[in-house]
Design a protein around this motif. Sequence first.
Motif, mmCIF file in Angstrom:
data_model
loop_
_atom_site.group_PDB
_atom_site.id
_atom_site.type_symbol
_atom_site.label_atom_id
_atom_site.label_comp_id
_atom_site.label_asym_id
_atom_site.label_seq_id
_atom_site.Cartn_x
_atom_site.Cartn_y
_atom_site.Cartn_z
ATOM 1 N N ILE A 476 0.817 -1.209 0.000
ATOM 2 C CA ILE A 476 0.000 0.000 0.000
ATOM 3 C C ILE A 476 0.855 1.266 0.000
ATOM 4 O O ILE A 476 0.607 2.200 -0.752
ATOM 5 C CB ILE A 476 -0.950 0.023 1.221
ATOM 6 C CG1 ILE A 476 -1.964 -1.117 1.124
ATOM 7 C CG2 ILE A 476 -1.674 1.367 1.304
ATOM 8 C CD1 ILE A 476 -2.917 -1.005 -0.038
ATOM 9 N N GLY A 477 1.879 1.316 0.862
ATOM 10 C CA GLY A 477 2.686 2.521 1.007
ATOM 11 C C GLY A 477 2.435 3.180 2.350
ATOM 12 O O GLY A 477 1.958 2.551 3.296
ATOM 13 N N ASP A 478 2.710 4.478 2.433
ATOM 14 C CA ASP A 478 2.596 5.182 3.715
ATOM 15 C C ASP A 478 1.280 5.939 3.853
ATOM 16 O O ASP A 478 1.113 6.735 4.765
ATOM 17 C CB ASP A 478 3.767 6.138 3.909
ATOM 18 C CG ASP A 478 3.818 7.232 2.841
ATOM 19 O OD1 ASP A 478 2.990 7.179 1.908
ATOM 20 O OD2 ASP A 478 4.687 8.124 2.940
ATOM 21 N N HIS A 479 0.357 5.715 2.923
ATOM 22 C CA HIS A 479 -0.920 6.430 2.971
ATOM 23 C C HIS A 479 -2.003 5.576 2.322
ATOM 24 O O HIS A 479 -1.732 4.529 1.745
ATOM 25 C CB HIS A 479 -0.806 7.767 2.216
ATOM 26 C CG HIS A 479 -0.644 7.579 0.742
ATOM 27 N ND1 HIS A 479 0.586 7.335 0.155
ATOM 28 C CD2 HIS A 479 -1.552 7.569 -0.275
ATOM 29 C CE1 HIS A 479 0.422 7.199 -1.141
ATOM 30 N NE2 HIS A 479 -0.873 7.327 -1.434
ATOM 31 N N LEU A 480 -3.224 6.067 2.421
ATOM 32 C CA LEU A 480 -4.353 5.415 1.765
ATOM 33 C C LEU A 480 -5.196 6.500 1.100
ATOM 34 O O LEU A 480 -5.598 7.482 1.740
ATOM 35 C CB LEU A 480 -5.203 4.641 2.775
ATOM 36 C CG LEU A 480 -6.107 3.530 2.225
ATOM 37 C CD1 LEU A 480 -5.310 2.512 1.431
ATOM 38 C CD2 LEU A 480 -6.843 2.839 3.367
#
Length: 597
Positions: A476-480
């Motif tokens: 996903i990464g560091d955010h949504l």
Amino acid sequence: MDRNTFTGLFLIMIILAGGVFFMRPSEAEIKREKQVQDSIKNAGLKKPVTTPQPAVETVKTVDTAALKGPFGANITGTEQTTVLENEDLKITFSNLGGKIQAVEVKNQKTYGNKPVVLFDGNQNKFGLNLNIGGKNINTNDLYFTATKTGNGVTMRANYSADKTIDFIYTVPANSYNVDFNINLNGLNQVIQGNNVSLNWETTLLQQEKDAKKEQEHSGPYFKYTEETPDHLDLHKDEKKELTEGKIEWFSFKQHFFSAVLIPSVPFEKGNLEVKILTQPGQIKWYGANMQLPFNQLAAQNYNFKFYFGTNKFSVLKDQGHEIEKQVDLGYWPLKYINRFVVLPVFNFLEGFNWGYGLIILVLTILLKLAMSPLTYKSYVSMAKMRVLKPEMDEIKAKVGEDNPTLLQQEYLKLYKQVGVNPIGGCLPMLLQLPFVMAFFFFFPNLFELRGESFLWMKDLSTYDNFINFGFNVPFIGDHLSLMCILMTISTLIYTYFNNQISGATGQMKYIGYIMPIIFLGVLNSYPSGLNYYYFLANMLTFLQQFIIRKMVNDDKIHAILQENKAKPKVEKKKTGFQARLEEYMRQQQQQANQKKK
């Protein structure tokens, strides 16, 4: 949905998934990006601010003999700056090197709401490399004398009383251009060799929210005369020798801005270099060395034009020289769809002065209307397969699942009797696929969306970080992104209803749910404008299918199929493909029978 249809769709998904896999970043790139993000976080997500410094006398040890040598009087001095500006640009010139020291693009802001400065400071090097008396003289190290006149400035370095180098800059009104002339006055008998080298090195600064995406869309571009523009690798360090022809122009391109140098007479040859930087606030380092023709029998003058401005397609196109092809509109045939269909329609809608959220909505509606005949045909084809399912189930019960070749032969007979094309539902979908994929390149490279807000999305050209984790989550990464979540949910709902229409069962019923989950991870960091378009496309597809469902009657379709089945069959000449297919299936059946024996 029969096995052939499922196989076709499954192969399409494999291709898409394969594209995602092979385009994923390398381990080195991941490690480099982690260093960048960690550095940004440690710096409080703030871009370094350059504090103007007063003019300072340069203190360095100078050989007495050098002061008596070529340009000896220009070896030492005090660095001073001169500023010229128009409605679009603010250009700062330095007498050290007689170069452009900094460029600010007016009326544009970084994601942090600061002025857009393409490059600044002594990290920007620009000058000529001259062979004089067996010594290499780089004008970037010389102190020029600046003379400002109106909208221009002349930088002069003196070799002697009658031998000078003039760098003449002119900033026209209402333009992203800077005219640049080099005059080598009286130096034709002093400079040795048959060429002069022009060197330009600079560090481009971060302008956008996502440094990684900005790096992925930034790189040096160049164009050989009579050829299409090309670029260096966008994802790793590279140095390229440009020796395949004369060079019409080269550029230091960022995601949404470019610095381009266009000579009036093409460069003879040269090289370009790019390095990915990990320092916070910096994107990439670019270097260029270009060879200019030189004739010792006459004074040499060179004319150039700088372009410092946005990567808006129409603005670049007005510059000529095919510079607009720096804007990545995708591969063939996607770039032609974007260039000659999507972009003209988008520009037409812009003329109504609507917000860009509304423009994307209307653009999506127009595309869906244009594709509606294909959507209708696909729906009817799937409806035919759905009403045939009871008969196909009877055939399967009669033949059994242990003889797939014979089962397929019986299916083909049934399709032929009722006049159904088993892949009729897939072909219209495949014809629509290039348009769906074209937007995958269109929106991420569309300058017009930069800084434009809609609903909760502050900038349609980048992701909307509805939730910040503060750490990297795998996949996903560091955010949504909220819009990406809505797009994924709508895709899952679309898959559910599509299964109802097609009558998919078993594993085929669930395979369609895999791609939306994959795209959640892939598109989470893509522009919210792109996810907004995909969300709208799904919602409009629901509406289309609702309307078509009201128009299509399964009982009538079944009656038509049975009527076709009852009609006397006229034997048609088989195509080569049909003959080979039937022969292949006959051989498969023979092999299956032999195995049973």
